[in-house]
Structures are given as C-alpha cells and as structure tokens.
Design a protein around this motif. Structure first.
Motif, PDB file in Angstrom:
ATOM      1  N   MET A 128      35.757   3.181 -24.621  1.00 37.04           N
ATOM      2  CA  MET A 128      34.449   2.945 -24.001  1.00 37.04           C
ATOM      3  C   MET A 128      33.449   4.002 -24.453  1.00 37.04           C
ATOM      4  N   THR A 129      32.184   3.598 -24.609  1.00 35.11           N
ATOM      5  CA  THR A 129      31.132   4.554 -24.954  1.00 35.11           C
ATOM      6  C   THR A 129      30.710   5.290 -23.692  1.00 35.11           C
ATOM      7  N   ILE A 130      30.047   6.419 -23.884  1.00 31.85           N
ATOM      8  CA  ILE A 130      29.564   7.172 -22.731  1.00 31.85           C
ATOM      9  C   ILE A 130      28.534   6.354 -21.956  1.00 31.85           C
ATOM     10  N   GLU A 131      27.753   5.543 -22.677  1.00 31.64           N
ATOM     11  CA  GLU A 131      26.765   4.690 -22.005  1.00 31.64           C
ATOM     12  C   GLU A 131      27.440   3.693 -21.074  1.00 31.64           C
ATOM     13  N   SER A 132      28.546   3.097 -21.549  1.00 32.65           N
ATOM     14  CA  SER A 132      29.236   2.117 -20.704  1.00 32.65           C
ATOM     15  C   SER A 132      29.934   2.791 -19.530  1.00 32.65           C
ATOM     16  N   ILE A 133      30.416   4.017 -19.741  1.00 31.61           N
ATOM     17  CA  ILE A 133      31.057   4.768 -18.640  1.00 31.61           C
ATOM     18  C   ILE A 133      30.043   5.059 -17.533  1.00 31.61           C
ATOM     19  N   ILE A 134      28.862   5.510 -17.932  1.00 29.28           N
ATOM     20  CA  ILE A 134      27.817   5.814 -16.944  1.00 29.28           C
ATOM     21  C   ILE A 134      27.337   4.532 -16.267  1.00 29.28           C
ATOM     22  N   ALA A 135      27.149   3.467 -17.059  1.00 27.42           N
ATOM     23  CA  ALA A 135      26.693   2.197 -16.478  1.00 27.42           C
ATOM     24  C   ALA A 135      27.700   1.686 -15.452  1.00 27.42           C
ATOM     25  N   GLU A 136      28.970   1.764 -15.797  1.00 28.22           N
ATOM     26  CA  GLU A 136      30.018   1.330 -14.877  1.00 28.22           C
ATOM     27  C   GLU A 136      30.024   2.185 -13.614  1.00 28.22           C
ATOM     28  N   GLY A 137      29.790   3.508 -13.790  1.00 26.20           N
ATOM     29  CA  GLY A 137      29.722   4.406 -12.645  1.00 26.20           C
ATOM     30  C   GLY A 137      28.570   4.065 -11.727  1.00 26.20           C
ATOM     31  N   VAL A 138      27.406   3.736 -12.312  1.00 26.01           N
ATOM     32  CA  VAL A 138      26.239   3.377 -11.490  1.00 26.01           C
ATOM     33  C   VAL A 138      26.511   2.087 -10.722  1.00 26.01           C
ATOM     34  N   VAL A 139      27.176   1.124 -11.360  1.00 25.90           N
ATOM     35  CA  VAL A 139      27.517  -0.134 -10.688  1.00 25.90           C
ATOM     36  C   VAL A 139      28.381   0.152  -9.450  1.00 25.90           C
ATOM     37  N   LYS A 140      29.377   1.006  -9.626  1.00 21.18           N
ATOM     38  CA  LYS A 140      30.267   1.351  -8.503  1.00 21.18           C
ATOM     39  C   LYS A 140      29.506   2.126  -7.426  1.00 21.18           C
ATOM     40  N   ALA A 141      28.599   3.015  -7.864  1.00 20.04           N
ATOM     41  CA  ALA A 141      27.818   3.808  -6.896  1.00 20.04           C
ATOM     42  C   ALA A 141      26.953   2.902  -6.037  1.00 20.04           C
ATOM     43  N   VAL A 142      26.285   1.942  -6.655  1.00 23.41           N
ATOM     44  CA  VAL A 142      25.411   1.019  -5.918  1.00 23.41           C
ATOM     45  C   VAL A 142      26.238   0.176  -4.943  1.00 23.41           C
ATOM     46  N   LYS A 143      27.433  -0.200  -5.375  1.00 23.06           N
ATOM     47  CA  LYS A 143      28.301  -0.996  -4.507  1.00 23.06           C
ATOM     48  C   LYS A 143      28.719  -0.179  -3.287  1.00 23.06           C
ATOM     49  N   GLU A 144      29.127   1.073  -3.517  1.00 21.53           N
ATOM     50  CA  GLU A 144      29.629   1.912  -2.428  1.00 21.53           C
ATOM     51  C   GLU A 144      28.502   2.420  -1.536  1.00 21.53           C
ATOM     52  N   LEU A 145      27.367   2.788  -2.145  1.00 20.72           N
ATOM     53  CA  LEU A 145      26.271   3.372  -1.364  1.00 20.72           C
ATOM     54  C   LEU A 145      25.449   2.319  -0.626  1.00 20.72           C
ATOM     55  N   TYR A 146      25.237   1.152  -1.311  1.00 23.68           N
ATOM     56  CA  TYR A 146      24.300   0.185  -0.751  1.00 23.68           C
ATOM     57  C   TYR A 146      24.915  -1.198  -0.517  1.00 23.68           C
TER      58      TYR A 146
END
Length: 592
Positions: free
Chosen positions: A1-19
């Motif tokens: 995985m690229t660093i961009e995809s790692i961060i994008a995946e992390g943001v997806v999980k963050a939005v799911k957990e936070l909001y």
C-alpha cells in the motif's frame, strides 16, 4: 500500500469511529503538503464537515489526534484552518524503503491472461519520403505510450499502418521513371527512403515549373493551370493503372517500396521503436471500398452524378465527406475504415488508440462516426491520441520542398553532439564504449526533449538545449544514474537485502517518499496518456537525489548503519530512474 492509501484508509476509519459515518476513501485524497507548512501529506477536511457537524479546525484536530493514536505511520500533525498536515514517522519510511527494494518490478503492474488488450497505432509513414522530425515525435510518443500502458497492466499490441499507395506515391514513381536513369540505393549510395524522397521533391520541382509555363503561355490562373498539367495527369493515370493491377506499374511500385522499407527499418532500429504488426494500405483499402459500397445499399452513403461516393454527416453537425473519388480511387478515410475492420478481425481489441497529430482531429471524429454507422460497435470507442506539432526555430517543415529535418540526419547530429560535449568525459574509455555512450546520450537527449512536453501542446525543438548535461534534460538524468552506479561499484560488500538500522533524516525521508510516488506516477501517465508525466517525475527524482548527494557523505560515512541506509537509498533511486526512463524508451549508461 502507498502512504496515501494508508492515510486515506485511516481517515475513513477515523470518520466512522468519531462520527459514525461511512465515507468513500476517494473523497479523502491526501496530497503532498505545501513547502511553507510542516508535514508530508495534507488532508482537506471540508468534505467531511457534514459528517462531523463541527468547524473545520475542530474536525481536522479530532481526525489528526485519532490518526496519531491509531496509525503507526503518523508521527504528528498540525492544523491550518481546514487543512490537516500530517508528518510521517521516519521509521515508516525506512520500512517502505525495504519493501520497495525487495520488489523487483516496483511500480510496474504485470500483464496477465485477463489483461485488457489495447492496440496502439503509431508512425503511419508514407512510402514517398524518409521519416522526419514530425515522425520522430510520433514514433517516440507511440512507443512510450505503449510502454506506459503495458506498465499499467494492459496487454499492448503496437501497430503501424504504412501508406504505401496513393497519388503521392505515384509522384515519386513517375519522377524516378522520367528522371531517375535507373538509379538504385546502391548506385546512388543512399538509403532507399532518402532516394525516393529525392524523387518526390523532384516531381514537385518539375510540376511547379510546368504550372509557371502554362500560366505564362495560356494566361490562366494557377488553379486552371493545375487542371491542364500533363505531369499531374500522368501521375493520376499511374494511380488508376495501379488500382487496376497493371503489371508494369505494380512491379515498379514493389521495387521502390522495397527500397523504402529497408530504409524505414534502419531508422526504426536506431530510434529503438518497433511494432508487433504492420498493416499496409494496399491490403486494407479494398476492404474499405467494399464497406463504403455496402454503405450505399444501406443508405449510409450516396453516389454523386460524377460517380464519387460521399457520406452525409450534416445530421451529426459535420459536413459531407468524400469516400471514393469519381475515378473509383479511394481516400485515407476509406483505407482507415478497412484497416479498422481487419484489426478487429485479427485481435480481440478492448481499446484502439490512434497516435496522430492534432491536424487530423476532424478525420478521427468522422472515422468514429462512420464506423458506428456501418455497424461496428467499437466505432464510438476509438481514441485519437491527438498531439501537437513540432517545429524548429526556423519555422515549419515542408516535405515536397525538401525542407524537412530528416530523422537520420537528426539522430546523427544528436549523437555527434553528445560525443563532442562528452569528449573529456569519454577520453579514458575504450573507443567502442565511448561511441555507445554517445549514442545513448544523444538519443536520450532527443527522446527526453520531445517527450517531456505535454503531448497536446505544439513544441519548438532546439537540439542545442536538449543535449545539455544540466537542467531538465535527458543527459542530466542519465548522468545522475551513472553517478549512482559509480557509487554502487565502489561500495564494497553492499547487499540490498540487508537491513540497516538507522533512522532516515528529513532529506532521506523526502527522497524515499519521492521514490514511493513512482507507482502513482505510472498510473497517472497511463490515465492521461502522457509520457511527460514520467519524464518530469524522473527529472524531479534526479534533482532531489543530486541535492542529497551533495549534502551528505555516502561512501565516507563513518556510521556503518547510516552508510548502508544511504547506499540502499541510492540503489533504489537508480533502479527507479532506470525504470522510469525505460518507459520513455531511453537507455541508461552505466558510466559517463
């Protein structure tokens, strides 16, 4: 995985957990942080506000805190309004460097039995003249595009359609018959394509003289003089005889075309381009004529009183298009219709790409419409890779006036200039090696200069600028690669599979990230059909490495782990530069 995809995946999980919201990773789209801010990647949070229902700064801060706690690659973050700037952990870059090193064909997708088949047509020469600078750009764009598409996992078939019949061919044939005195490439000491080109120019010279004489003698306009030209009438009669299968005309045609093909093959070899399949207009135009005549019966085409056949495209916002002349001879459009049919019979094509200059935009618009009207479902899906013209500081080139820049002469000039400029560098090398390096550098300069420009743009080719060993040129990138290879030769005992235990500094992290961008650059070049994307990436990577090379010691570094890290980084950069330039058809010398 690229660093961009790692961060994008992390943001997806963050939005799911936070909001408590599910989002598409595509709306995250991390990009390089602007130089004036601290960070490696930036996420714009404005598209996420309807999920968070909070201010941009608060949303960015909450997501940043979640990433820093849950994503190992994230070291820290800062927020500027609605922009979340993320600093990547240096240890992550080190791990990524090892992964890249271990991946033999990093950034290149494999072609499989399930890969889509893309056919790329390029070159398309006429057999009445040698290849010139315009053909060079076409060939280099077509070949590079083929390599890029292959690197994106497509099965690519490279094709050429040789325009080996028509009035322009007959002009050269008639000139040879009238004024050639039996000349052959051997007797003239010339490549066959050059010899035939001389006769094409000779025809035009005599034709213009004839028009002047008719206008002076009969007091008529140039247009009327053209109608009275005996020379042009002879050329048209020769074309008619050719289409009727006249043995003498066909024999002359085969002999002269044979000379031209031998010349073309030599030029293609020198340019480093090739084809998987070559089609000839003489084989395809009859298929096109049959389809056009069938189109009359279907009401798609119509015949005028003079016998010519046309297509009425006014209902599609275009005009009436000639498909067969009054004497029954065909035009380019007829040939292209026939060639398209044969290609789809020969190959299970998923995508057809024509690499042809932008002066033919209308032609391919019409071709697409006609193929669709004739019932070929793939007609609407053909792609015209339309590129801009290449000119010289002196202006446009004209084949019939003999003012073109010949491809062979251009190659000779570029290789000669490289040998001259590198004379001091090559002085201690064996003669054969120095000649080979001069060839690589001269052609590398030519190819890079023509490919680094957005293909859609017209461009000015300046040979002197292209051969420079500094700046955004092929030789600069080749020299950087050769410099890296020199370092690697001196690095006794270096093992790219070893694991150095050193934390990369900021400059090294930037360089690793640049290398890591290569797969996404290859993908972008494939999406946009743009070798320029690859070329400018290679220049940026070479420039970044040279700054690193000047700022830090490599071979003389006393800390063994740091030395091994920098050697590994150099090894990976060199390999990536070579892969990138190969997509442009550019060879990389091991030393310069």
């Amino acid at each position: 995985m690229t660093i961009e995809s790692i961060i994008a995946e992390g943001v997806v999980k963050a939005v799911k957990e936070l909001y408590g919201a599910d989002i598409d990773p595509k709306i995250v789209n991390p990009s390089a942080t602007k130089k004036e801010f601290e960070g490696d990647l930036t996420v714009v949070v404005f598209p996420l506000l309807k999920m968070s229902r909070k201010a941009p700064e608060a949303t960015a801060t909450e997501i940043g805190e979640w990433l820093a706690s849950n994503v190992e690659a994230v070291e820290k973050f800062n927020v500027v309004k609605g922009f979340l700037n993320i600093k990547i952990n240096p240890e992550f870059w080190l791990t990524l460097l090892h992964q890249i090193s271990a991946e033999k064909d990093f950034g290149i997708k494999p072609v499989t039995k399930d890969s889509e088949l893309v056919m790329v047509e390029y070159s398309s020469p006429n057999t009445n003249k040698p290849l010139h600078l315009g053909h060079v750009r076409n060939n280099l764009l077509g070949y590079s595009l083929s390599q890029i598409l292959k690197a994106n996992g497509y099965n690519v078939v490279k094709t050429n359609i040789v325009n080996d019949r028509g009035i322009h061919i007959c002009k050269s044939m008639l000139a040879w018959k009238k004024w050639g005195e039996g000349a052959t490439p051997e007797s003239a000491g010339k490549k066959g394509d050059h010899l035939i080109g001389d006769f094409y120019v000779a025809f035009d010279k005599h034709y213009k003289q004839e028009l002047k004489e008719i206008m002076a003698r009969d007091g008529v306009s140039e247009e009327e003089a053209e109608k009275r030209s005996e020379l042009m009438a002879e050329a048209r009669e020769m074309l008619r005889k050719w289409e009727a299968g006249d043995e003498e005309v066909r024999g002359l045609w085969k002999m002269m075309n044979g000379w031209v093909y031998a010349g073309f093959d030599e030029t293609y070899r020198r340019l480093g381009v090739d084809f998987d399949k070559i089609y000839y207009e003489s084989d395809t135009y009859l298929e096109g004529k049959d389809l056009v005549l069938g189109g009359i019966e279907k009401g798609i085409m119509y015949r005028k009183e003079d016998g010519s056949v046309w297509a009425d495209l006014t209902g599609d916002g275009l005009d009436h298009k000639l498909l067969l002349r009054a004497d029954g001879t065909s035009v380019y459009m007829t040939q292209d219709i026939g060639t398209a049919k044969l290609r789809y019979q020969d190959y299970p094509i998923d995508k057809m790409i024509y690499v042809v200059g932008n002066e033919q935009n209308y032609h391919f618009q019409v071709l697409s419409l006609l193929l669709d009207k004739l019932g070929f479902k793939w007609g609407k899906d053909l792609t015209h890779f339309s590129y801009g013209m290449v000119e010289l500081p002196e202006g446009k080139m004209k084949s019939r006036e003999g003012t073109v820049v010949d491809a062979d002469d251009l190659i000779d000039t570029m290789v000669g200039s490289a040998a001259e400029m590198g004379a001091e560098r090559f002085a201690e090398m064996p003669e054969e090696e120095s000649k080979e390096i001069a060839r690589m550098v001269g052609l590398g300069a030519l190819k890079y200069f023509l490919l680094k420009v957005d293909p859609r743009k017209n461009m000015l080719f300046n040979p002197k600028e292209s051969i420079d060993f500094n700046g955004n040129t092929g030789p600069f990138i080749q020299y950087t690669y050769a410099r890296i290879q020199s370092v690697m030769r001196k690095a006794e005992g270096f093992n790219p599979d070893a694991t150095p235990h050193a934390t990369p500094n900021e400059k090294e992290c930037v360089l690793i990230q640049k290398v890591a961008d290569f797969p996404s650059v290859v993908a972008e070049a494939g999406r946009n059909y743009s070798p320029a994307v690859i070329a400018n990436y290679a220049y940026d990577l070479a420039k970044e490495y040279n700054q690193f090379y000047h700022d830090y010691s490599i071979l003389r570094e006393e800390n063994d782990n740091v030395r091994e890290l920098r050697l590994l980084l150099s090894y990976v950069v060199g390999r990536t530069l070579k892969s990138a330039m190969a997509l442009l058809g550019i060879e990389m010398p091991e030393r310069m």
